[in-house]
Design an enzyme around this catalytic site. Structure first.
Site, short mmCIF file in Angstrom:
data_model
loop_
_atom_site.label_atom_id
_atom_site.label_comp_id
_atom_site.label_asym_id
_atom_site.label_seq_id
_atom_site.Cartn_x
_atom_site.Cartn_y
_atom_site.Cartn_z
N GLN A 47 0.85 -1.18 0.00
CA GLN A 47 0.00 0.00 0.00
C GLN A 47 0.89 1.25 0.00
O GLN A 47 1.65 1.49 0.94
CB GLN A 47 -0.91 -0.01 1.22
CG GLN A 47 -1.74 -1.30 1.35
CD GLN A 47 -2.82 -1.41 0.30
OE1 GLN A 47 -3.82 -0.69 0.34
NE2 GLN A 47 -2.64 -2.31 -0.66
N ARG B 264 -4.49 3.38 4.92
CA ARG B 264 -3.83 4.17 3.89
C ARG B 264 -4.30 3.72 2.51
O ARG B 264 -4.77 2.59 2.33
CB ARG B 264 -2.32 4.01 3.99
CG ARG B 264 -1.84 2.62 3.66
CD ARG B 264 -0.40 2.39 4.03
NE ARG B 264 0.50 3.28 3.34
CZ ARG B 264 1.82 3.30 3.54
NH1 ARG B 264 2.37 2.46 4.42
NH2 ARG B 264 2.59 4.14 2.89
N ALA C 28 -11.76 1.60 4.81
CA ALA C 28 -10.75 0.87 4.04
C ALA C 28 -9.98 1.80 3.10
O ALA C 28 -10.26 2.99 2.99
CB ALA C 28 -11.42 -0.26 3.26
N HIS C 29 -9.01 1.21 2.40
CA HIS C 29 -8.11 2.01 1.57
C HIS C 29 -8.85 2.70 0.42
O HIS C 29 -9.76 2.16 -0.19
CB HIS C 29 -6.95 1.17 1.03
CG HIS C 29 -7.36 -0.04 0.26
ND1 HIS C 29 -6.47 -1.02 -0.12
CD2 HIS C 29 -8.56 -0.45 -0.23
CE1 HIS C 29 -7.10 -1.97 -0.79
NE2 HIS C 29 -8.36 -1.64 -0.87
N ASN C 30 -8.42 3.94 0.17
CA ASN C 30 -8.92 4.75 -0.94
C ASN C 30 -10.39 5.16 -0.81
O ASN C 30 -10.99 5.62 -1.78
CB ASN C 30 -8.70 4.06 -2.29
CG ASN C 30 -7.23 3.88 -2.59
OD1 ASN C 30 -6.72 2.76 -2.53
ND2 ASN C 30 -6.54 4.96 -2.88
#
EC number: 2.3.1.191
Length: 356
Positions: free
Chosen positions: A200, A220, A241-243
């Site tokens: 990530q 991240r 969660a990511h993004n």
């Protein structure tokens, strides 16, 4: 520590209200209607609380003009348009402030870190290279900030918070105990029966006036950043969660979970335990009721729900059986049956009219 004490006139000035009764009455604290005593002030947030207000021993009440006329047994009031908002404003004046400033001797701070003069850095805090801590920010014990993390002014980072991935936090951010900001997102590529970890590489950006509860995780981004905009409030045990992008002034209650790469608009409200799948868009001004599962885009503002409401176990079991039976009936057969029923109804109506 003893709470601050204010006159009724002083409190009215704080909330832009006006006093009815003796404005010199001293108020030493806030309390609920049920437990308030003569030295305390409470608020009446609607007519459904009138009975409790009538019985309350509070020395003063925060009310609207309409409610005040119905409380003839009380004499001290602050009259405002929104009692609940006034109550929220007053809590800050009775709150016990954290006044310590300085750096505890057990803290470990990299030489390249930039720390404002009037901050507090607690015991066993670890601050990495090139971090930036703004003025009047409090970082409590056992917090860890990895390299290049930035925190703005007037923020509070409670004990055992971990911030990594060069995350950037705005001003007046509150993060409560045991939360992780910038942890590795859940990214894996399946190949030949195995999961292959995706490193990530993104970060986390958090705006101003954001509140994040205890035991939350904000991952991240995989490539671009995870974004939490200004004014967002997250309850305890929330997973982002990511993004993911969460729009300004959106609120999420405890145990909400948002899967990766989902965009959530501004001024949304997610009740407890809402789940959101990844890679979808939710527009502004959407309310999701408790324990709902959001599985597709929401493109129109409004309130949305899923799942079944609680009922007695025996009734719930009957409902499930009926749903299964309904699912086993082909849709075309159901449509034909409905058409037949509609024709029968129309025929009966015609015969009834002819007899008249």
């Amino acid at each position: 520590m003893k709470s601050n004490c204010y006159s009724l006139n002083e409190l009215a000035q704080i909330v832009n209200g006006h006093t009815i009764g003796d404005g010199n009455v001293q108020v030493s604290g806030l309390a609920s209607l049920e437990y308030a005593q003569a030295q305390q002030i409470s608020f009446v947030n609607g007519e459904k609380y009138l009975d409790k207000a009538i019985q309350s021993k509070a020395g003063a009440l925060i009310v609207t003009a309409t409610l005040k006329d119905q409380l003839v047994h009380h004499q001290q009031f602050i009259v405002v348009d929104n009692p609940y908002l006034a109550f929220a404003q007053l809590t800050h004046h009775f709150e016990r402030k954290f006044k310590l400033r300085g750096i505890e001797h057990t803290a470990q701070i990299a030489d390249s870190a930039i720390i404002a003069d009037n901050v507090y850095i607690g015991h066993f805090v670890v601050i990495g290279e090139h971090c930036v801590i703004g003025e009047n920010t409090v970082i409590q014990s056992h917090v860890r900030l990895d390299d290049a993390v930035e925190i703005g002014q007037d923020s509070l980072i409670e004990s055992h918070v971990f911030i990594t991935a060069a995350a950037k936090l705005g001003d007046r951010v509150r993060i409560h105990a045991n939360t992780v900001i910038g942890g590795e997102g859940f990214g894996f590529a399946p190949y030949q029966g195995q999961w292959h970890r995706i490193a990530q590489l993104g970060s986390v950006r958090i705006g101003n006036n954001v509140r994040i509860g205890s035991n939350c995780s904000i991952d991240r981004g995989a490539l671009e950043d995870t974004i939490i905009e200004d004014g967002v409030i997250l309850d305890n045990l929330v997973q982002i969660a990511h993004n993911v992008k969460v729009g300004a002034n959106t609120a999420m209650a405890a145990k909400c979970g948002v899967a990766g790469s989902t965009t959530i608009g501004k001024n949304c409200i997610f009740a407890g335990a809402v789940g959101v799948v990844g890679h979808i868009n939710i527009c502004d001004n959407v309310t999701i009721t408790g324990m709902s599962m959001v599985t597709k885009n929401i493109l129109q503002p409004g309130s949305y729900s899923s799942g079944t409401a609680m009922s007695e176990t025996a009734q719930w079991k009957k409902t499930v059986v009926r749903l299964r039976q309904l699912a086993d009936v082909p849709l075309t057969k159901m449509v034909k049956q409905l058409d037949h029923m509609q024709a029968r109804i129309e025929s009966l109506e015609t015969n009834f009219k002819l007899r008249k």
